[in-house]
Enzyme design. Sequence first.
Site, short mmCIF file in Angstrom:
data_model
loop_
_atom_site.label_atom_id
_atom_site.label_comp_id
_atom_site.label_asym_id
_atom_site.label_seq_id
_atom_site.Cartn_x
_atom_site.Cartn_y
_atom_site.Cartn_z
N GLU A 158 -0.79 -3.24 -9.03
CA GLU A 158 -1.99 -4.07 -9.05
C GLU A 158 -3.19 -3.17 -9.29
O GLU A 158 -3.37 -2.16 -8.61
CB GLU A 158 -2.13 -4.82 -7.72
CG GLU A 158 -3.11 -5.98 -7.77
CD GLU A 158 -3.11 -6.74 -6.43
OE1 GLU A 158 -2.02 -7.03 -5.91
OE2 GLU A 158 -4.20 -7.01 -5.93
N GLU B 54 -0.05 -4.02 0.41
CA GLU B 54 -1.28 -3.36 0.88
C GLU B 54 -1.34 -3.28 2.40
O GLU B 54 -2.39 -3.42 3.02
CB GLU B 54 -2.51 -4.09 0.31
CG GLU B 54 -2.55 -4.04 -1.22
CD GLU B 54 -3.70 -4.83 -1.83
OE1 GLU B 54 -4.57 -5.30 -1.08
OE2 GLU B 54 -3.72 -4.97 -3.07
#
Length: 372
Positions: free
Chosen positions: A299, A195
């Site tokens: 995710e 991320e």
Amino acid sequence: MKYFVRILILFNLIFVASCGSLPRQSNTILADREANPNVVALRKRLLEIAKEGIAFGQQDATAYGLDWYLQDQPEVLTSDVKKVVNKQPALLGFDLGHMELGNTYNLDTVPFALMKQHTQKIYEKGGLITFSWHLNNPVSGGSSWDTTSAVTEILKDGPVNQKYEDWVKKISMFFKSLKDEEGKQIPVIFRPLHEMNGAWFWWGKGRCTPEEYKKLWIKTQELLLANDVHNLLYAYSPNIMSSSEDFEMFYPGDDYVDILGVDIYNHSGDPEFMKAVSSNLKILKEKSSGKNMPFALSETGNFSMAANPEWWTEVLYSTIQNSGISWVMVWRNARKDHYFSTYPSEVTENDFMQFEQKEDILFLPELKSIHN
């Protein structure tokens, strides 16, 4: 003639020396050129899985769930998912955060010894294992979410660089300890520094430049290799992307990546979530084209499960069906106000049963029969 021979020898030396840094031209070349055979087989298997369907996974699934915790019984293998559909997830996710500190538990109080045991058990049953690493900020001592500048310090000689190298050495020892019953190293997926296009981690956007991030990724990988870790596939996993350019901004290059992923949560309602997942998986499919790289929804989860009792089939399944991903992993079941799978008597329980019945959604029993 002697001059010609010397030129020919020089040319051959230059060619041989450069071969180690040639760009990926074969779909069998991995980021780790010395990866053990089990890792090569895992990558091939991920591609085969995508042809058959989508492996379903969950973070910390066998470590704890709603109202239960296996800290004192690591030999047991259960999960909220199994309690609902009598099948384990096909993929387990674990996090190494706080291993760098020398702790015996990670940041979510999962014992590293339990991770090791469950990795061995799931692998023996034909399952997949992926690791992330929410490591502390090496400058401030705060958590991953402490955005004090740190990447620049890691990349230059000094105490922070030495600390980071020591931290990587600790996780290297753990990775090398993952062995099957025959003593062979278990191949796992490593999803570090994830991320990065978000601003919430110390390695994220605005906390370092894209070039510094790439150098950190490569440095981390090189340190793992220098510590003789050869049982990893490396997964690059940004947060939700707005464009292909967003993907490329922090991408370290094909030579350093084996798997493409993206992390997307349902924050703003089902329609926005479905649109984001669809567009982002198309970006990954485009980027993996020609490289034969597996890709995944690495995710995900719904922050408002109670809002749609049929979320699994109407939203998640309808969006990822035929997308080409090898797996989808939902986040952990921490408590009743923070959970991302189902559990007995939860509002989406019946719909999850229907989700599990989909022919192309693969749980652990279905995955065992898929080989490379």
